[in-house]
Design a protein around this motif. Structure first.
Motif, PDB file in Angstrom:
ATOM      1  N   ALA A  64       0.809  -1.223   0.000  1.00 34.91           N
ATOM      2  CA  ALA A  64       0.000   0.000   0.000  1.00 34.91           C
ATOM      3  C   ALA A  64       0.840   1.270   0.000  1.00 34.91           C
ATOM      4  O   ALA A  64       0.322   2.364  -0.254  1.00 34.91           O
ATOM      5  N   LYS A  65       2.127   1.124   0.273  1.00 36.61           N
ATOM      6  CA  LYS A  65       2.996   2.288   0.452  1.00 36.61           C
ATOM      7  C   LYS A  65       2.959   3.279  -0.715  1.00 36.61           C
ATOM      8  O   LYS A  65       2.837   4.502  -0.491  1.00 36.61           O
ATOM      9  N   PRO A  66       3.039   2.828  -1.973  1.00 36.57           N
ATOM     10  CA  PRO A  66       2.995   3.802  -3.081  1.00 36.57           C
ATOM     11  C   PRO A  66       1.712   4.622  -3.111  1.00 36.57           C
ATOM     12  O   PRO A  66       1.748   5.836  -3.349  1.00 36.57           O
ATOM     13  N   ILE A  67       0.575   3.979  -2.850  1.00 30.80           N
ATOM     14  CA  ILE A  67      -0.710   4.692  -2.849  1.00 30.80           C
ATOM     15  C   ILE A  67      -0.726   5.729  -1.734  1.00 30.80           C
ATOM     16  O   ILE A  67      -1.169   6.870  -1.938  1.00 30.80           O
ATOM     17  N   VAL A  68      -0.232   5.338  -0.574  1.00 30.18           N
ATOM     18  CA  VAL A  68      -0.221   6.246   0.574  1.00 30.18           C
ATOM     19  C   VAL A  68       0.689   7.440   0.303  1.00 30.18           C
ATOM     20  O   VAL A  68       0.295   8.606   0.493  1.00 30.18           O
ATOM     21  N   GLU A  69       1.897   7.164  -0.158  1.00 28.78           N
ATOM     22  CA  GLU A  69       2.907   8.217  -0.263  1.00 28.78           C
ATOM     23  C   GLU A  69       2.696   9.138  -1.464  1.00 28.78           C
ATOM     24  O   GLU A  69       3.161  10.281  -1.459  1.00 28.78           O
ATOM     25  N   GLU A  70       1.968   8.663  -2.492  1.00 27.01           N
ATOM     26  CA  GLU A  70       1.675   9.544  -3.632  1.00 27.01           C
ATOM     27  C   GLU A  70       0.680  10.634  -3.268  1.00 27.01           C
ATOM     28  O   GLU A  70       0.578  11.650  -3.972  1.00 27.01           O
ATOM     29  N   MET A  71      -0.082  10.408  -2.185  1.00 29.35           N
ATOM     30  CA  MET A  71      -1.027  11.402  -1.665  1.00 29.35           C
ATOM     31  C   MET A  71      -2.122  11.775  -2.665  1.00 29.35           C
ATOM     32  O   MET A  71      -2.595  12.913  -2.687  1.00 29.35           O
ATOM     33  N   LYS A  72      -2.551  10.815  -3.464  1.00 29.64           N
ATOM     34  CA  LYS A  72      -3.665  11.083  -4.384  1.00 29.64           C
ATOM     35  C   LYS A  72      -4.982  10.674  -3.731  1.00 29.64           C
ATOM     36  O   LYS A  72      -5.822   9.997  -4.315  1.00 29.64           O
ATOM     37  N   TRP A  73      -5.120  11.082  -2.488  1.00 34.62           N
ATOM     38  CA  TRP A  73      -6.348  10.836  -1.723  1.00 34.62           C
ATOM     39  C   TRP A  73      -6.628  12.076  -0.872  1.00 34.62           C
ATOM     40  O   TRP A  73      -5.723  12.736  -0.397  1.00 34.62           O
ATOM     41  N   LYS A  74      -7.892  12.385  -0.709  1.00 39.01           N
ATOM     42  CA  LYS A  74      -8.283  13.639  -0.060  1.00 39.01           C
ATOM     43  C   LYS A  74      -8.556  13.478   1.432  1.00 39.01           C
ATOM     44  O   LYS A  74      -8.462  14.453   2.183  1.00 39.01           O
ATOM     45  N   ASN A  75      -8.934  12.269   1.840  1.00 34.63           N
ATOM     46  CA  ASN A  75      -9.307  12.059   3.235  1.00 34.63           C
ATOM     47  C   ASN A  75      -9.131  10.578   3.573  1.00 34.63           C
ATOM     48  O   ASN A  75      -8.911   9.746   2.679  1.00 34.63           O
ATOM     49  N   PRO A  76      -9.233  10.205   4.850  1.00 31.58           N
ATOM     50  CA  PRO A  76      -9.012   8.804   5.235  1.00 31.58           C
ATOM     51  C   PRO A  76      -9.978   7.816   4.583  1.00 31.58           C
ATOM     52  O   PRO A  76      -9.575   6.699   4.242  1.00 31.58           O
ATOM     53  N   GLU A  77     -11.250   8.221   4.413  1.00 34.43           N
ATOM     54  CA  GLU A  77     -12.206   7.303   3.782  1.00 34.43           C
ATOM     55  C   GLU A  77     -11.781   6.982   2.357  1.00 34.43           C
ATOM     56  O   GLU A  77     -11.892   5.830   1.907  1.00 34.43           O
ATOM     57  N   GLU A  78     -11.281   7.980   1.635  1.00 35.05           N
ATOM     58  CA  GLU A  78     -10.846   7.747   0.260  1.00 35.05           C
ATOM     59  C   GLU A  78      -9.612   6.852   0.227  1.00 35.05           C
ATOM     60  O   GLU A  78      -9.491   5.971  -0.633  1.00 35.05           O
ATOM     61  N   LEU A  79      -8.693   7.062   1.167  1.00 37.23           N
ATOM     62  CA  LEU A  79      -7.512   6.195   1.239  1.00 37.23           C
ATOM     63  C   LEU A  79      -7.936   4.772   1.567  1.00 37.23           C
ATOM     64  O   LEU A  79      -7.411   3.816   0.972  1.00 37.23           O
ATOM     65  N   TRP A  80      -8.861   4.621   2.495  1.00 31.19           N
ATOM     66  CA  TRP A  80      -9.331   3.286   2.867  1.00 31.19           C
ATOM     67  C   TRP A  80      -9.902   2.580   1.638  1.00 31.19           C
ATOM     68  O   TRP A  80      -9.609   1.402   1.386  1.00 31.19           O
TER      69      TRP A  80
END
Length: 337
Positions: A64-80
């Motif tokens: 999951a690290k690349p998705i997390v670190e790219e920061m292409k998410w606006k909030n925790p629900e979107e990251l989840w």
């Protein structure tokens, strides 16, 4: 954004025994998110019963690290949601990430988590303090060492009623009991009458998680409310529990974190069920996260850090009559090392 994983060992004050396992120490995994301005912390313990190990949790987080670190998410629900498929078989690791994301996100908004969720911290039920299975004298000793107004008694022996009757002689505190799947429907119904006379509030997960027919009988005939734990793991389980249990006990690590837990709690409320969150012997990182959600609950079990010999973090302070939140934003937990 930088994602880091830390592994810690938590030592318990006493051997902790439930119906299917005992332990003196607990491995826990801490996730740290840091964007250079704000950091977030999340936690999930290992658990052999659910197949959560340090190795498989770390492996999922690495994916999951690349998705997390790219920061292409606006909030925790979107990251989840973006990482859902990675963690489909490992909700424990997903919980640690999701909790850290909520901590970071609340800090980025300069709000405590309960403020971000628009919850009232004055409306927090008293947590129970858990007494694990042991000899009766040792269970009495544990109660006397930690005097508290509300105890959860772990059961699942061949002398469960005797345990509760003996403990009752030594305290006026209210009891909850948790059989961790150890009883039959006939036992649960029969025990409920005696337990009610002993000032027991409810019975948690008396039957095996798959015994829905038996739970229907218990639900209809028990003299006490019954709360689901092992029968209510993820969001799809909430509706299944309706009509079989009076309430649900949501564990953040089991369901995958704060994001799904909130959905489960609101769904249960809509169905007219009681709501509870329980802990898994986490440190003050995980317990502090639970405390911020506690205004949504009818019952809460957030005594994990209180059972430890060595808490690895500082966070909320839990007293019988109140929860004291740290100054500052987010969840408010900080590692001691």
């Amino acid at each position: 954004m930088k994602l880091q994983v830390l592994v810690k060992e938590l030592f318990l004050k006493h051997t902790f025994t439930i119906s299917f396992l005992s332990r003196d120490a607990q491995d826990t995994l801490i996730v740290s998110l840091d964007d250079g301005n704000y950091f977030g912390l999340g936690e999930a313990t290992t658990n052999p019963y659910y197949g959560a190990t340090l190795d498989n949790m770390k492996a999922c987080l690495e994916k999951a690290k690349p998705i997390v670190e790219e920061m292409k998410w606006k909030n925790p629900e979107e990251l989840w949601d973006k990482t859902r498929e990675i963690f489909v078989d490992n909700p424990f690791a997903h919980c640690a990430l999701d909790m850290a994301a909520w901590d970071w996100y609340a800090k980025s908004k300069s709000k405590k988590l309960y403020e971000l969720l628009e919850l009232d911290p004055r409306k927090i039920p008293t947590t129970n303090f858990t007494i694990g299975i042991d000899t009766i004298p040792k269970m009495i000793q544990k109660m006397q060492e930690f005097q508290w107004p509300l105890y959860k008694i772990k059961l699942g022996t061949d002398h469960d009623l005797e345990i509760v009757k003996e403990l009752r002689k030594h305290t006026g505190a209210a009891f909850r009991i948790d059989a961790n799947c150890a009883w039959t429907a006939e036992q649960a119904i029969a025990y409920s009458d005696e337990l009610k006379k002993l000032n027991v509030e409810f019975m948690e997960q008396p039957l095996a998680s798959e015994d829905w027919e038996g739970m229907k009988e218990v639900f209809q005939h028990s003299k006490l409310p019954v709360i689901a734990d092992e029968s209510c793991i993820t969001e799809v389980d909430v509706e299944k529990c309706h009509g079989h249990f009076h309430g649900i006990n949501v564990k953040l690590v089991k369901c995958g974190g704060i994001s799904p837990a909130l959905r489960m709690l609101y769904k249960a409320k809509k169905l007219g069920m009681k709501t509870m969150i329980g802990c898994m012997t986490e440190s003050s990182v995980g317990v502090s996260a639970i405390a911020h959600l506690a205004p949504l609950l009818d019952y809460v079990d957030m005594d994990g850090a209180m059972l430890l010999e060595n808490d690895i973090a500082k966070g909320v302070i839990i007293r019988p009559d109140q929860v004291i939140f740290p100054e500052g934003s987010g969840i408010g937990a900080e590692l001691l090392e």
